[in-house]
Design a protein around this motif. Structure first.
Motif, short mmCIF file in Angstrom:
data_model
loop_
_atom_site.label_atom_id
_atom_site.label_comp_id
_atom_site.label_asym_id
_atom_site.label_seq_id
_atom_site.Cartn_x
_atom_site.Cartn_y
_atom_site.Cartn_z
N VAL A 111 -5.73 -15.54 -59.39
CA VAL A 111 -4.71 -15.33 -58.36
C VAL A 111 -4.99 -16.25 -57.17
O VAL A 111 -4.07 -16.86 -56.61
CB VAL A 111 -4.64 -13.84 -57.94
N ILE A 138 2.14 -14.39 -53.84
CA ILE A 138 1.56 -13.24 -54.54
C ILE A 138 0.86 -12.34 -53.52
O ILE A 138 -0.09 -12.76 -52.86
CB ILE A 138 0.54 -13.70 -55.62
N TYR A 147 -1.18 -6.55 -57.89
CA TYR A 147 -0.51 -7.67 -57.24
C TYR A 147 0.99 -7.56 -57.43
O TYR A 147 1.47 -6.99 -58.40
CB TYR A 147 -0.98 -8.99 -57.87
#
Ligand code: CA
Length: 227
Positions: A201, A213, A221
């Protein structure tokens, strides 16, 4: 996307797994029909590559048993060339497509992609997702930036980064937990730290922009979904 390969020819199974892993899929391999059936009922696979002649339980029966239990996972059957096993019978038991051995790896990947695309379309989702100035094509596995089609830059992602992004894109606006991402992007050989998802991420935020995100503390998330 997580795939299951049920194939007792170990060298073939491993080379398929290696190739599909390099394409960015999480791939589990089993060499026995019963084990395949068990795995398929325990894990939400996105697609199964299923040989017909297998120890434990043959591929037709595995397929028919899954369908009878209401599983609609796409199934690509591998058939022997000698004609002893009928392709039509494979489709009758509920397989979505079949491939006759020996087949080229390139053809297998194309069939896998086509089945996944067909499944996504059946669910009403297009392979191309526009999010802000990003165009994310889950069919071609590319990300482009720029609203003007004549002036777009491709953003290079690794296969794994794309696979993590894909999970968030497919459920944009919803919270996706680390466990769900792990389940779809890593195979069952991975028993490391679930925090590996954070690493990916972070890489995606670096490449695609920090605001895309969101971390939902304690839950997972969420891909923000500006239209
Ligand atoms: Ca076999």
């Amino acid at each position: 996307m997580r795939l299951l390969i049920v194939e007792d020819e170990k060298r073939l199974a491993l080379s398929l797994a290696k190739g599909l892993t390099a394409e960015g899929y999480a791939v589990d391999v089993v060499h026995d029909g019963l084990e395949g059936l068990h795995r398929a009922t325990q894990t939400p696979y996105d697609l199964i590559v299923l040989d017909i002649m297998l120890p434990g339980m043959n591929g037709y029966r595995v397929c028919a048993t899954l369908r009878a239990a209401g599983h609609d996972v796409p199934i690509l059957m591998l058939t022997a060339k000698d004609g002893e096993y009928d392709e039509a019978e494979g489709l009758d038991t509920g397989a979505d497509d079949y491939l006759t051995k020996p087949f080229s790896y390139v053809v297998l990947v194309a069939r896998v992609r086509a089945l996944l695309r067909r499944r996504a379309q059946a669910k009403g989702s297009s392979p191309v997702h526009t999010i802000g100035d990003l165009r994310i094509d889950t069919g071609a596995r590319r990300v482009l930036r720029g609203a003007d089609p004549g002036d777009q830059d491709e953003i290079a992602l690794t296969a794994k980064e794309f696979a993590v992004l894909e999970q968030l894109v497919l459920r944009r606006g919803e919270v996706v937990s680390k466990a769900e991402i792990l389940e779809h992007v890593w195979d069952f050989a991975y028993d490391g730290d679930p925090n590996i998802v954070e690493v990916y991420v972070s890489a995606l935020r670096r490449k695609l922009g920090a605001g895309l995100i969101r971390t939902v503390r304690g839950a997972g998330y969420r891909l923000e979904a500006p239209r």
